[in-house]
Design an enzyme around this catalytic site. Structure first.
Site, PDB file in Angstrom:
ATOM      1  N   ASP A 713       0.822  -1.211   0.000  1.00  0.00           N
ATOM      2  CA  ASP A 713       0.000   0.000   0.000  1.00  0.00           C
ATOM      3  C   ASP A 713       0.854   1.259   0.000  1.00  0.00           C
ATOM      4  OD1 ASP A 713      -2.234  -1.511  -0.051  1.00  0.00           O
ATOM      5  OD2 ASP A 713      -2.853  -1.144   2.010  1.00  0.00           O
ATOM      6  N   ASP A 823      -2.900  13.213  22.162  1.00  0.00           N
ATOM      7  CA  ASP A 823      -1.718  12.969  21.336  1.00  0.00           C
ATOM      8  C   ASP A 823      -1.848  13.578  19.951  1.00  0.00           C
ATOM      9  OD1 ASP A 823      -0.414  11.701  23.319  1.00  0.00           O
ATOM     10  OD2 ASP A 823      -0.526   9.684  22.485  1.00  0.00           O
TER      11      ASP A 823
END
Length: 996
Positions: A713, A823
């Site tokens: 990918d 985060d």
């Protein structure tokens, strides 16, 4: 004044019509002379001065546009003369030939037309064929003046249930000149306008509520005073007549046959209650549904955005129109009994607005269900049950079971298990065109029970099945502001989405739950963010105009239209029109339109005696997109995985085969060409571009007919990143560590490429995101920004090297959405839903579902659940000035950019998708990839008991699956024949029987 007279238009030449600008100036002058509001308020004086300033700017802009148009016409004339002169010289003296490896000569290039010249030349006048070069080093590059390579043209077709349909050819996707682009996603809101005054209202109420009864009787009297025909339920009619005999004018019905005809009589539906009352109202219409105005009088209200205290002002505005609506899709469910002789022998279909649930009911055993998608086995469910939900129902039972929240304008079907006995059974979102079949297998230990919107339970025995698909009749619900704002307000207020005490930004944005007083007055109804008057709750229209003018002045100051940009002039001209006094609504109007730029997905049925036309959704035929070559492809571009000897060997063999047997022009990356020349000088015919020259790379789409990737990918992402505009079809071969998009095996590349070159091929249009970095102090993408970046998977904003939490402010279409403290944040396409977004807790979404995934990374909030937004929104993520640290943005896992305090990132859907070839079709390839790559819902107990075992062999095609099933069914007969043919020892007959 006429709206058409002041709206700005943009002709094909790219210049605005100067006459429209002059008309806009006249409109501003008329607005100043009208002086709709009297007073000495400071805001009004500032606004009046701003109007005069913009009137001068309009006049100067009109004069400048007229001069620019004249200059552009002169340049166009010179360009046409020069093109004709070059064409004549080319026809007289140039006859170009190109030798091929087999010794044959190509045909002489004929005289090209002017259109062809314009097609192969870029905007800067440089021909793309003259920029791409051959060679390994800069000194070896040669101009490709002695050959012209024609880019192959092709045609896309859509197939649904075996039938060809091209209805989306020019509506959603265009493929002119061999380039695939999608329509502009600017439809933010669907607006409904009455052509004639509505005459009939149906009122549905929540039962057993005293406050609702009082509100209903008061509303009935008020509507009768407006000379409306009023329908209520038989129960409510009895209650009203018990209260007073004056309510004898209220109509009702006697049996179910009259209910089926309600949509032909009723113009408007009013609900008094919560979301349950809206569901009940929708269930009464087995076909088209009139517009629904839901008032909040219940315990839960994701769809009830109107307050009952101001029902007079609300209904007055609704009856006058126009109104913003949300088309909420419904599911149509068919129960097929085992005793049925055919698939068409079903019970009466059931329509649901939220969800259909299949659970174990009163049984103590786990539910055992087999699920099929478009007649292909999908998975089996062993747990408490399964939820199949609409996007409107994503905030209901599906959310409680772990599903994502999805904007109601995102077309899709949510597939959410209930307490599955599997660690890998994650929720899934499928495209709207699929048909899902849920069957109770014969070896199930218990029956299952199906419920529809929380009612109407039906028992499903072994062999029974439930078939679910998208219904063609949506439920149009009125919006308080607009669809997107109402949705965000509902999840903020109803679910306290991402609510934490410290959530404030440097601008002190107004909380969503308190935006009604401002946003209800200023409403964006089209692409140009024009202002429209909305009555404020509890206030008359004249009082609202004061607030409208003040808000408009603030918007005018923020946009700073005096600087003279075209967008500001256009927006202001439309805004000035909307700020005029309310017009008197004539009594002989008829319904004018059901307006939306997404109207290609909807159709209007025939009206009945001036009644609102029935809203019907067209059958979405995007299940299978097929590409057929109109001319034979001649050029291929090959991308390979880095530092992989097996990939290099496959590439070398493939290049030889494509040249020797297919006679194709081959392009590779500079490093690959260098490697090939080191292997053999035979590869001199391979083309490339100057390493590091972005100008040549941007013209690749004009040369290349299709792309081949050798890797995983990541190689597909790398190939897509090389195209800043249209992308040729991509054929991805699996030679990497992960392959959700690489469905082709490299060992069979010859058979695969041979079928690709012959066509037709099934493709998946994978959407991309367009990202722009806005450096402080620029305020928008109209100001100075960095070059845009296109991503196929996701853009990630995280804290980078900082030890502090990331602090980000998020805006959607200019309105504050939420802040992120954690985060970081992931904004992903649906193709990227199986990547970083999945790891952060997002749902898996079929790549054909149009949407943008909004997934936080480890948020410091218990209620910050992932969200899926419609494709047309524009998202802005900003690092506030008071943040304790900088943030870092990465695009498809590369290209890190530091976002300093005040910097922002704007994300929207790009118009250039990536067409990837399918091994079978888009849906089958997607399910196979999550089965094989993620072991989705894989558990040891799924042994060879029937079709459920094919989860291990999901790569097998349908024909082979049927053959294998037939062979497996013969196994018991073969064993029995072998057993009968063996001699039986009479002495051991008893023991043998016991053993058997």
């Amino acid at each position: 004044m006429d709206d058409a007279s002041v709206s700005s238009s943009q002709p094909e030449s790219g210049f605005f019509n100067s006459i429209s600008l002059l008309n806009s100036e006249k409109a501003v002058q008329e607005l100043i002379q009208q002086n709709p509001v009297m007073g000495s308020d400071d805001h009004l004086r500032e606004f009046s001065e701003a109007l005069r300033t913009v009137a001068k700017a309009l006049r100067r802009s009109a004069e400048g546009k007229a001069a620019a148009q004249a200059e552009a016409a002169e340049w166009k004339r010179k360009f046409e003369l020069e093109s004709k002169r070059n064409l004549n010289l080319e026809c007289k003296g140039l006859s170009l030939r190109e030798p091929h490896s087999d010794g044959k000569k190509t045909e002489t290039i004929a005289c090209q037309s002017t259109d062809r010249i314009e097609q192969c030349c870029g905007n800067n006048g440089i021909c793309s064929h003259e920029v791409l070069r051959d060679g390994a080093t800069n000194s070896d590059f040669k101009m490709v003046n002695d050959k012209y390579t024609r880019k192959a043209s092709f045609k896309l077709s859509w197939c649904c249930k075996g039938e060809q349909s091209d209805q989306h050819q020019h509506d959603i996707v265009s493929f002119e000149k061999g380039n695939i682009t999608t329509a502009e996603r600017s439809s933010k809101q669907i607006s409904l306008k009455w052509e004639s005054d509505p005459q009939t209202v149906l009122i549905l109420t929540k039962p057993n509520s005293t406050s609702v009864k009082l509100m209903c009787s008061e509303m009935v009297r008020w509507l009768k005073h407006r000379r409306m025909n009023i329908y209520v339920e038989p129960r409510v009619q009895t209650e009203l007549l018990t209260e007073s005999t004056d309510f004898n004018y209220v109509h009702s019905w006697k049996d179910d046959s009259e209910i089926t005809l309600l949509h032909k009589k009723v113009d408007l539906v009013v609900t008094l209650g919560g979301d349950g009352t809206v569901l009940w109202a929708a269930s009464m219409f087995k076909g088209p549904v009139p517009p629904v105005v839901p008032f909040s009088l219940g315990s839960l209200g994701f769809m009830t955005r109107f307050y009952s205290e101001s029902y007079k002002e609300t209904l007055d505005a609704i009856l006058k129109g126009p109104i913003n609506i949300t088309l909420r899709h419904r599911l149509i469910c068919h129960v097929i009994r085992d005793a049925a002789k055919t698939e068409y022998e079903t019970e009466e279909p059931i329509l649901v607005l939220n969800e259909v649930t299949i659970d174990r009911g009163i049984s103590s055993y786990l539910t055992y269900l087999e699920c099929y998608c478009d007649n292909s086995f999908l998975t089996s469910v062993q747990g408490d049950g399964l939820i199949l939900s609409t996007t409107s129902g994503s905030t209901a039972y599906s959310l409680a079971a772990g599903g994502s929240m999805v904007h109601p304008q995102v077309p899709g079907i949510l597939f959410t298990p209930i307490c599955p006995h599997s660690l890998s059974f994650r929720p899934l979102i499928m495209p709207e065109h699929v048909t899902i079949r849920v069957q109770v297998p014969f070896n199930s230990r218990s029956h299952a029970w199906a419920s529809f919107d929380g009612k109407g339970r039906k028992e499903l025995g072994p062999g029974d099945a439930l078939v679910i698909s998208m219904a063609p009749w949506p439920v149009p619900t009125a919006c308080l502001i607009d669809s997107t704002t109402d949705f965000f307000r509902s999840i903020h207020e109803g679910l306290h989405w991402n609510l934490r005490k410290a959530q404030r930004n440097q601008r002190e944005p107004i909380p969503i739950s308190r935006m009604a007083s401002t946003s209800s007055n200023v409403n964006s109804t089209d692409d140009t963010s024009a202002l429209s008057i909305k009555p404020k709750n509890g206030l008359s229209r004249s009082t609202s105009l004061l607030n409208i003018t003040e808000s408009a002045a603030q918007i005018l100051i923020q946009q700073n239209p005096v600087q003279g940009t075209d967008d500001h002039v256009e927006k202001f001209s439309e805004a000035s029109t909307s700020l005029s006094l309310p017009e008197q609504h004539s009594n002989d109007k008829k319904i004018e339109s059901l307006a939306s730029q997404s109207a290609d997905q909807f159709e209007q049925g025939s009206g009945n005696n001036g009644k609102l036309p029935d809203v019907v959704v067209k059958d979405n035929d995007t299940r299978k997109i097929s590409l057929t070559w109109a001319s034979h492809p001649m050029t291929v571009l090959i991308f390979t995985k880095l530092k992989s000897p097996p990939v290099d060997l496959v590439c070398e063999d493939m290049v030889r085969w494509l040249k020797d047997y297919k006679n194709l022009e081959i392009y590779v990356e500079p490093r690959v060409r260098k490697y090939l020349l080191e292997k053999s000088p035979y590869f001199e015919f391979v083309h490339t571009w100057r390493d590091g020259d972005d100008t040549e790379i941007t013209l690749l789409h004009k040369e290349v007919d299709f792309v081949v990737t050798l890797g995983g990918d990541g190689t597909v992402l790398w190939a897509a990143s090389k195209f800043k505009g249209p992308v040729p079809p991509v054929v991805p071969f699996s030679l990497g560590s992960l392959g959700f998009m690489t469905r082709f095996e490299s060992e069979r590349y010859k058979e695969t490429l041979d079928s690709i070159l012959k066509g037709p091929i099934n493709i998946t249009l994978r959407h991309r995101l367009l990202c722009r970095v806005i450096k402080y102090p620029a305020k928008s993408s109209d100001d100075e920004t960095e070059d845009y970046t296109l991503v196929l998977n996701e853009v990630t904003i995280d804290r980078g090297e900082s030890a502090y939490l990331t602090f980000l402010n998020c805006f959607c279409d200019g309105s504050f959405l939420t802040s992120v403290q954690g985060d970081g944040l992931i904004l992903s396409t649906t193709s990227g839903s199986t990547a970083y977004s999945l790891a952060a807790g997002g749902s898996m979404v079929h790549p054909q579902v149009p949407g943008i995934l909004f997934t936080p990374i480890c948020p410091h909030s218990l209620s910050f659940r992932p969200l899926i937004m419609p494709e047309h929104v524009k998202i802005r993520v900003e690092v506030p000035r008071k943040s304790r640290s900088h943030a870092w943005a990465s695009f498809d896992g590369k290209g890190r950019i530091e976002l300093k305090l005040g910097d922002a990132l704007e994300i929207s859907m790009a118009p250039w998708p990536v067409p990837t070839a399918c091994l079978e079709n888009s849906t089958t390839d997607f399910f196979n990839s999550i089965h094989e790559g993620l072991h989705w819902n894989l558990r040891k107990a799924q042994n060879f008991d029937g079709p459920t075992d094919f989860v291990y062999f999901s790569f097998i095609n349908d024909a082979l699956s049927q053959e294998l099933t037939a062979q497996m069914s013969l196994v018991p007969n073969v064993l029995e024949q072998q057993y009968n043919s063996q001699p039986i020892d009479e002495s051991n007959k008893g023991s043998t029987s016991e053993g058997l």
